[in-house]
Design a protein around this motif. Structure first.
Motif, short mmCIF file in Angstrom:
data_model
loop_
_atom_site.label_atom_id
_atom_site.label_comp_id
_atom_site.label_asym_id
_atom_site.label_seq_id
_atom_site.Cartn_x
_atom_site.Cartn_y
_atom_site.Cartn_z
N GLY A 1 29.77 -89.89 -1.42
CA GLY A 1 28.94 -88.75 -1.76
C GLY A 1 29.70 -87.44 -1.80
N LYS B 1 28.57 -84.01 -3.70
CA LYS B 1 28.32 -82.81 -2.87
C LYS B 1 28.96 -81.58 -3.51
N ARG C 1 26.82 -80.73 -6.49
CA ARG C 1 25.52 -80.19 -6.04
C ARG C 1 25.62 -78.71 -5.68
N MET D 1 22.99 -88.73 -1.46
CA MET D 1 23.42 -87.69 -2.40
C MET D 1 22.94 -87.93 -3.83
#
Length: 169
Positions: free
Chosen positions: A108, A112, A115, A135
């Motif tokens: 993830g 991240k 994001r 995630m």
């Protein structure tokens, strides 16, 4: 270099990957109106093309992040090419209406980073490992954390030994 997850190999053929990518598109078709796709290179390029075709999405952008450096461990992440600001600003400047596509979510860490750039985007992968599942918003197949997925672009045509030693020969 020997892969520690070699005993839990998950080889994926082109046919299988295409089928799973189309399944991802089908699942995403009821999730919203998509204005654009941001694919995480390199693994996200193929599923993003398939999803874009299936859903009629014409705007495809890339974000280039280097993470796997020696195929055994994930090194530090480096954004090589950020997302075009025009795609980020399509709706609200935070990624609403944008699909982020990758082949796999492992730990993830890559998602991240993305994001942080697109907090309101929808994150989708074809395959997912348990540590990375939180995630991602949509995925097709989950495999164990210690499984190594061999994607079709990583493989050549060669003999594959059977799992059981008694079957060989």
């Amino acid at each position: 270099m020997e892969n520690p997850a070699q005993d839990k190999a998950f080889p994926v053929s082109w046919d299988m990957f295409h089928r799973d990518s189309r399944a991802l598109a089908w699942r995403l078709s009821s999730e919203g109106e998509w204005k654009a796709i941001v694919c995480i290179t390199r693994g996200g390029l193929v599923p993003a093309g398939i999803v874009a075709r299936e859903l009629g999405i014409r705007t495809i952008e890339t974000v280039c992040i280097a993470s796997y450096h020696d195929y055994d461990s994930q090194g530090s992440l480096k954004v090589i090419k950020p997302i075009d600001p025009k795609v980020i600003d399509l709706e609200d400047g935070e990624g609403s209406g944008v699909l982020v596509i990758d082949d796999l979510v492992d730990t993830g860490k890559t998602l991240k980073v993305v994001r942080e750039m697109l907090p309101k985007a929808h994150y989708a992968t074809v395959y997912a490992k348990p540590v990375g599942v939180p995630m991602v918003d949509t995925f097709i197949t989950e495999v164990s954390q210690d499984t190594w997925i061999y994607f079709p672009w990583d493989m050549g045509w060669q003999f594959q030994p059977p799992l059981s030693k008694e079957t060989a020969g």
